[in-house]
Design a protein around this motif. Structure first.
Motif, PDB file in Angstrom:
ATOM      1  N   THR A  64       0.824  -1.212   0.000  1.00 43.28           N
ATOM      2  CA  THR A  64       0.000   0.000   0.000  1.00 43.28           C
ATOM      3  C   THR A  64       0.858   1.262   0.000  1.00 43.28           C
ATOM      4  OG1 THR A  64      -0.097   0.066   2.421  1.00 43.28           O
ATOM      5  CG2 THR A  64      -1.814  -1.189   1.284  1.00 43.28           C
ATOM      6  N   HIS A  65       2.163   1.130  -0.164  1.00 42.87           N
ATOM      7  CA  HIS A  65       3.056   2.284  -0.048  1.00 42.87           C
ATOM      8  C   HIS A  65       2.729   3.387  -1.044  1.00 42.87           C
ATOM      9  CE1 HIS A  65       5.514   0.072   2.771  1.00 42.87           C
ATOM     10  NE2 HIS A  65       6.237   1.146   2.936  1.00 42.87           N
ATOM     11  N   PHE A  66       2.345   3.003  -2.256  1.00 38.39           N
ATOM     12  CA  PHE A  66       2.114   4.016  -3.277  1.00 38.39           C
ATOM     13  C   PHE A  66       0.798   4.751  -3.014  1.00 38.39           C
ATOM     14  CE2 PHE A  66       4.389   0.478  -5.627  1.00 38.39           C
ATOM     15  CZ  PHE A  66       5.637   0.965  -5.276  1.00 38.39           C
ATOM     16  N   THR A  67      -0.194   4.028  -2.529  1.00 34.97           N
ATOM     17  CA  THR A  67      -1.437   4.687  -2.136  1.00 34.97           C
ATOM     18  C   THR A  67      -1.183   5.673  -1.004  1.00 34.97           C
ATOM     19  OG1 THR A  67      -2.638   2.675  -2.713  1.00 34.97           O
ATOM     20  CG2 THR A  67      -3.808   4.300  -1.378  1.00 34.97           C
ATOM     21  N   ASN A  68      -0.442   5.224  -0.003  1.00 38.85           N
ATOM     22  CA  ASN A  68      -0.158   6.081   1.150  1.00 38.85           C
ATOM     23  C   ASN A  68       0.610   7.328   0.738  1.00 38.85           C
ATOM     24  OD1 ASN A  68      -1.390   4.125   2.668  1.00 38.85           O
ATOM     25  ND2 ASN A  68       0.500   3.211   3.412  1.00 38.85           N
ATOM     26  N   ALA A  69       1.530   7.178  -0.217  1.00 33.80           N
ATOM     27  CA  ALA A  69       2.318   8.327  -0.667  1.00 33.80           C
ATOM     28  C   ALA A  69       1.418   9.388  -1.286  1.00 33.80           C
ATOM     29  CB  ALA A  69       3.372   7.876  -1.673  1.00 33.80           C
ATOM     30  N   LEU A  70       0.415   8.963  -2.052  1.00 34.28           N
ATOM     31  CA  LEU A  70      -0.504   9.922  -2.661  1.00 34.28           C
ATOM     32  C   LEU A  70      -1.414  10.566  -1.623  1.00 34.28           C
ATOM     33  CD1 LEU A  70      -1.553   7.997  -5.898  1.00 34.28           C
ATOM     34  CD2 LEU A  70      -0.028   9.953  -5.722  1.00 34.28           C
ATOM     35  N   VAL A  71      -1.916   9.743  -0.698  1.00 28.80           N
ATOM     36  CA  VAL A  71      -2.817  10.272   0.324  1.00 28.80           C
ATOM     37  C   VAL A  71      -2.086  11.252   1.239  1.00 28.80           C
ATOM     38  CG1 VAL A  71      -4.214   9.653   2.334  1.00 28.80           C
ATOM     39  CG2 VAL A  71      -4.351   8.284   0.249  1.00 28.80           C
ATOM     40  N   GLU A  72      -0.840  10.906   1.603  1.00 30.15           N
ATOM     41  CA  GLU A  72      -0.077  11.731   2.536  1.00 30.15           C
ATOM     42  C   GLU A  72       0.728  12.818   1.847  1.00 30.15           C
ATOM     43  OE1 GLU A  72       2.330   8.952   4.627  1.00 30.15           O
ATOM     44  OE2 GLU A  72       0.628   7.826   5.433  1.00 30.15           O
ATOM     45  N   ARG A  73       0.758  12.812   0.479  1.00 29.16           N
ATOM     46  CA  ARG A  73       1.516  13.811  -0.291  1.00 29.16           C
ATOM     47  C   ARG A  73       3.005  13.759   0.058  1.00 29.16           C
ATOM     48  NH1 ARG A  73      -3.535  13.598  -2.019  1.00 29.16           N
ATOM     49  NH2 ARG A  73      -4.699  15.567  -2.122  1.00 29.16           N
ATOM     50  N   LYS A  74       3.549  12.560   0.191  1.00 32.36           N
ATOM     51  CA  LYS A  74       4.946  12.397   0.562  1.00 32.36           C
ATOM     52  C   LYS A  74       5.702  11.605  -0.498  1.00 32.36           C
ATOM     53  CE  LYS A  74       4.164  12.425   5.600  1.00 32.36           C
ATOM     54  NZ  LYS A  74       4.266  11.616   6.851  1.00 32.36           N
ATOM     55  N   ARG A  75       6.975  11.947  -0.681  1.00 34.77           N
ATOM     56  CA  ARG A  75       7.899  11.226  -1.560  1.00 34.77           C
ATOM     57  C   ARG A  75       7.400  11.197  -3.004  1.00 34.77           C
ATOM     58  NH1 ARG A  75      10.259   5.830   0.953  1.00 34.77           N
ATOM     59  NH2 ARG A  75      11.779   6.297  -0.672  1.00 34.77           N
ATOM     60  N   LEU A  76       6.794  12.289  -3.437  1.00 35.61           N
ATOM     61  CA  LEU A  76       6.338  12.410  -4.813  1.00 35.61           C
ATOM     62  C   LEU A  76       7.321  13.269  -5.597  1.00 35.61           C
ATOM     63  CD1 LEU A  76       2.532  13.048  -4.185  1.00 35.61           C
ATOM     64  CD2 LEU A  76       3.649  10.886  -4.759  1.00 35.61           C
ATOM     65  N   GLU A  77       7.610  12.859  -6.817  1.00 35.92           N
ATOM     66  CA  GLU A  77       8.597  13.539  -7.658  1.00 35.92           C
ATOM     67  C   GLU A  77       7.916  14.588  -8.539  1.00 35.92           C
ATOM     68  OE1 GLU A  77      12.808  13.462  -8.784  1.00 35.92           O
ATOM     69  OE2 GLU A  77      11.640  12.523  -7.178  1.00 35.92           O
ATOM     70  N   PRO A  78       8.536  15.775  -8.717  1.00 33.60           N
ATOM     71  CA  PRO A  78       8.001  16.732  -9.697  1.00 33.60           C
ATOM     72  C   PRO A  78       8.020  16.118 -11.098  1.00 33.60           C
ATOM     73  CG  PRO A  78       9.634  17.764  -8.272  1.00 33.60           C
ATOM     74  CD  PRO A  78       9.720  16.297  -8.015  1.00 33.60           C
ATOM     75  N   VAL A  79       6.975  16.372 -11.861  1.00 34.97           N
ATOM     76  CA  VAL A  79       6.809  15.708 -13.153  1.00 34.97           C
ATOM     77  C   VAL A  79       6.827  16.740 -14.282  1.00 34.97           C
ATOM     78  CG1 VAL A  79       5.290  14.260 -14.564  1.00 34.97           C
ATOM     79  CG2 VAL A  79       5.439  13.877 -12.086  1.00 34.97           C
ATOM     80  N   GLY A  80       7.532  16.402 -15.345  1.00 36.20           N
ATOM     81  CA  GLY A  80       7.457  17.165 -16.573  1.00 36.20           C
ATOM     82  C   GLY A  80       6.421  16.520 -17.482  1.00 36.20           C
ATOM     83  N   VAL A  81       5.399  17.287 -17.868  1.00 29.21           N
ATOM     84  CA  VAL A  81       4.293  16.751 -18.664  1.00 29.21           C
ATOM     85  C   VAL A  81       4.423  17.226 -20.107  1.00 29.21           C
ATOM     86  CG1 VAL A  81       1.790  16.574 -18.900  1.00 29.21           C
ATOM     87  CG2 VAL A  81       2.816  16.807 -16.619  1.00 29.21           C
ATOM     88  N   LEU A  82       4.482  16.284 -21.032  1.00 30.47           N
ATOM     89  CA  LEU A  82       4.487  16.598 -22.463  1.00 30.47           C
ATOM     90  C   LEU A  82       3.155  16.142 -23.030  1.00 30.47           C
ATOM     91  CD1 LEU A  82       7.542  16.686 -21.750  1.00 30.47           C
ATOM     92  CD2 LEU A  82       7.993  15.743 -24.022  1.00 30.47           C
ATOM     93  N   ARG A  83       2.274  17.108 -23.329  1.00 27.52           N
ATOM     94  CA  ARG A  83       0.956  16.766 -23.886  1.00 27.52           C
ATOM     95  C   ARG A  83       0.976  17.004 -25.391  1.00 27.52           C
ATOM     96  NH1 ARG A  83      -4.735  19.602 -22.234  1.00 27.52           N
ATOM     97  NH2 ARG A  83      -4.563  18.296 -20.348  1.00 27.52           N
ATOM     98  N   LEU A  84       0.756  15.951 -26.159  1.00 23.70           N
ATOM     99  CA  LEU A  84       0.733  16.025 -27.615  1.00 23.70           C
ATOM    100  C   LEU A  84      -0.720  16.070 -28.070  1.00 23.70           C
ATOM    101  CD1 LEU A  84       3.383  13.211 -28.211  1.00 23.70           C
ATOM    102  CD2 LEU A  84       3.792  15.669 -28.064  1.00 23.70           C
ATOM    103  N   ALA A  85      -1.308  17.268 -28.082  1.00 22.21           N
ATOM    104  CA  ALA A  85      -2.718  17.395 -28.459  1.00 22.21           C
ATOM    105  C   ALA A  85      -3.068  18.779 -28.983  1.00 22.21           C
ATOM    106  CB  ALA A  85      -3.615  17.062 -27.264  1.00 22.21           C
ATOM    107  N   SER A  86      -2.079  19.643 -29.117  1.00 27.58           N
ATOM    108  CA  SER A  86      -2.369  21.006 -29.571  1.00 27.58           C
ATOM    109  C   SER A  86      -2.656  21.001 -31.085  1.00 27.58           C
ATOM    110  CB  SER A  86      -1.176  21.921 -29.274  1.00 27.58           C
ATOM    111  OG  SER A  86      -0.988  22.052 -27.888  1.00 27.58           O
ATOM    112  N   PRO A  87      -3.509  21.931 -31.552  1.00 27.63           N
ATOM    113  CA  PRO A  87      -4.082  23.051 -30.791  1.00 27.63           C
ATOM    114  C   PRO A  87      -5.383  22.725 -30.058  1.00 27.63           C
ATOM    115  CG  PRO A  87      -4.643  23.278 -33.089  1.00 27.63           C
ATOM    116  CD  PRO A  87      -3.780  22.053 -33.003  1.00 27.63           C
ATOM    117  N   SER A  88      -6.081  21.630 -30.445  1.00 26.87           N
ATOM    118  CA  SER A  88      -7.415  21.397 -29.881  1.00 26.87           C
ATOM    119  C   SER A  88      -7.380  20.968 -28.424  1.00 26.87           C
ATOM    120  CB  SER A  88      -8.140  20.327 -30.707  1.00 26.87           C
ATOM    121  OG  SER A  88      -7.430  19.099 -30.675  1.00 26.87           O
ATOM    122  N   GLY A  89      -6.236  20.502 -27.948  1.00 26.59           N
ATOM    123  CA  GLY A  89      -6.161  19.985 -26.594  1.00 26.59           C
ATOM    124  C   GLY A  89      -5.676  20.969 -25.556  1.00 26.59           C
ATOM    125  N   GLU A  90      -5.827  22.256 -25.812  1.00 22.91           N
ATOM    126  CA  GLU A  90      -5.290  23.265 -24.884  1.00 22.91           C
ATOM    127  C   GLU A  90      -6.359  23.883 -23.978  1.00 22.91           C
ATOM    128  OE1 GLU A  90      -3.039  26.133 -27.015  1.00 22.91           O
ATOM    129  OE2 GLU A  90      -1.643  24.674 -27.878  1.00 22.91           O
TER     130      GLU A  90
END
Length: 542
Positions: A64-90
């Motif tokens: 359950t470690h990954f669930t707990n990490a999300l619930v407790e907001r702990k040990r989460l890494e900053p994420v770079g998001v690349l969304r391939l959907a422009s222009p309609s996906g903006e």
């Protein structure tokens, strides 16, 4: 010979199994470093069973470690998001609708790039390799290693996501890249959310899986390690380290599969009572009923495979808030006490009154009511029979409400009560035809991990005007079967357990969204000298 382990927030449970026989079981405190708790649990069952480490052929772990990490907001890494959907996906940028604190934890950088497909496979805009490369350079400069790549209708055509991921890995070799088509389904926003969560958890997943592997090495176990998935099947440790969101629901899933195995009941409702919550789920043909709607994980809507689970705030360590002056009262009005939702959790041995603490818990009430026998009953406060009965009735009312909420048909259902706190489930409940308490109920989660099978699923939109229905289904059957074999499944045991077909009236012609799922047993390996103490094995097997 195999070992099943379930790592919970309070306890780490383990079982040693030979075929269908349970040779040994244990509950050990979960440790902060994860690995030492797992090692202690595995060592305990090996000693109990009189089995040498070299005899173990496979180890299955749910966590359950990954669930707990999300619930407790702990040990989460900053994420770079690349969304391939422009222009309609903006119109709705990534992280829209996320809880502000969680978004702040994972928002590393967002790049809205041209690309993506329509539902019929036509391009929204051409793929722009130069802009993807520039985004990758920016992520490398900023030191952002977790990357989520998403494209509109990637489950229909994953080419752009694959090209973008390849460029990111080339430019930024240290990056851990998650492609959305490997995680979620057709719905774009929910699939993107799942990919971002997966990317944020990936470094933690690598650490947790690494600690499991070190624990096995330290014990001298060279067997392959598998991790339980949300649907009750297994994936390799390597796959789990890169796709941790696929294991988030493995705790209740393991308990449900374990309950089915221990009772032989394939269709029932399962109540898994832990230290903090009771997870209620439904078994259909021996597998957990899958959620048909978008699932909320840590406040974020996602659409990857998850069991349909209702969690209520009632467990063995749940706090009972009662005015001490009313302990001896003849009756209690409903507004004079409160059950939960807070819990003493793993501190129950220090804080519950049965063990010398000062907090009244559901376990204290159960012992006072004669429904369980542990701890020192003499430490309990003087509560009148009416008070005890009123509290016990409140517990059952909470469980009965959960049964009603999970039912999809009329009539009473069979209840399988498992988990360390299953003594909180009465022998009779409204809406229940019967309550079954299997042997080894306290470690059903570890049993579920130990007996889990290898699984695979394929999902695709198929145009029956171009590909005959029978041909499309057979092709997907062959595809998922090959995936199960590649994951270590025994070809002789593979079964197709689900064929789901939804016709899409908004597309021209006869188009359908087709999903096929298969499971199979792990391929058998040659048995070694399994037992260092033959008399111990004979005793346990008997």
């Amino acid at each position: 010979m195999r070992i099943g382990v379930d790592v919970g927030g309070t306890n780490t449970d383990a079982v040693l199994m030979d075929g269908s026989a349970i040779l040994a079981s244990t509950k050990q405190p979960t440790t902060a470093d994860v690995g030492s708790g797992v090692a202690a649990a595995i060592a305990a069952v090996l000693t109990q069973g009189g089995v040498v480490a070299q005899a173990v052929r496979s180890v299955m772990v749910g966590t359950t470690h990954f669930t707990n990490a999300l619930v407790e907001r702990k040990r989460l890494e900053p994420v770079g998001v690349l969304r391939l959907a422009s222009p309609s996906g903006e119109a709705l940028p990534p992280l829209t609708g996320w809880p502000a604190d969680l978004a702040a934890c994972v928002n590393g950088a967002i790049f809205l790039l041209p690309g993506g497909y329509e539902v019929d496979g036509r391009e929204i805009a051409p793929f722009d390799a130069a802009r993807v490369r520039a985004a990758a350079e920016a992520l490398k400069t900023r030191g952002i290693k977790a990357v989520a790549v998403t494209s509109a209708f990637a489950p229909v055509n994953a080419t752009m996501e694959e090209r973008a991921a390849a460029i990111v890995r080339e430019v930024h070799p240290d990056a851990i890249v998650t492609r959305s088509n490997a995680i979620g389904r057709i719905g774009f926003i929910e699939r993107e959310n799942a990919a971002i969560l997966n990317a944020a958890l990936s470094p933690l997943a690598a650490s947790v899986v690494g600690s499991f592997e070190r624990a096995l090495r330290d014990l001298g176990i060279a067997a392959p390690l598998y991790i339980s998935q949300n649907d009750g099947t297994l994936i390799s440790a390597t796959d789990a380290a890169t796709h941790p969101v696929l294991t988030i629901g493995s705790g209740p899933t393991n308990s449900m599969r374990g309950a089915a195995f221990l009772t032989g009941v394939q269709d029932a409702m399962v109540m898994d009572v832990g230290g903090t919550t009771t997870d209620i789920g439904v078994l259909a043909n021996g597998f957990p009923r899958e959620s048909a709607i978008a699932v909320d994980i840590g406040g974020v809507r996602t659409n990857f495979r998850m069991p349909d689970i209702l969690a209520i705030g009632l467990g063995g360590g749940t706090c009972v808030h009662l005015d001490p002056e009313l302990y001896g009262a003849r009756t209690l009005a409903g507004d004079l006490f409160r059950v939960g939702p807070d819990s003493v959790g793993y501190r129950i041995l220090e804080e519950a009154m049965l063990f010398g603490g000062n907090t009244l818990t559901t376990s204290d009430v159960a012992v006072a009511a004669g429904k369980a026998a542990f701890g020192d009953r003499g430490r309990l406060p003087a509560m009148s029979p009416a008070t005890i009965a009123t509290l016990w009735d409140r517990f059952q009312a909470m469980l009965e409400d959960g049964v009603d909420r999970m039912k999809t048909t009329r009539g009473d259902v069979t209840i399988l009560a498992v988990g360390g706190g299953s003594f909180l489930v009465a022998d009779t409940l409204k809406g229940a035809a019967r309550v079954v308490r299997p042997p080894h109920a306290a470690v059903a989660n570890a049993v579920g991990a130990a007996i889990a099978q290898v699984g695979a699923q394929a999902e695709q939109i198929v145009a029956y005007d171009h590909t005959p229905r029978a041909v499309a289904i057979e092709k997907m059957r062959a595809d998922v079967t090959a995936r199960v074999v590649a994951a270590g499944g025994d070809p002789r045991t593979i079964q197709i357990v689900e064929v789901d077909e939804v016709f899409l009236s908004y597309l021209p012609g006869r188009a359908a969204q087709l999903r096929v799922r298969a499971v199979g047993d792990l391929a058998a390996e040659p048995r070694g000298d399994a037992v260092s103490n033959p008399s111990a094995l004979a005793q346990h097997a008997h």
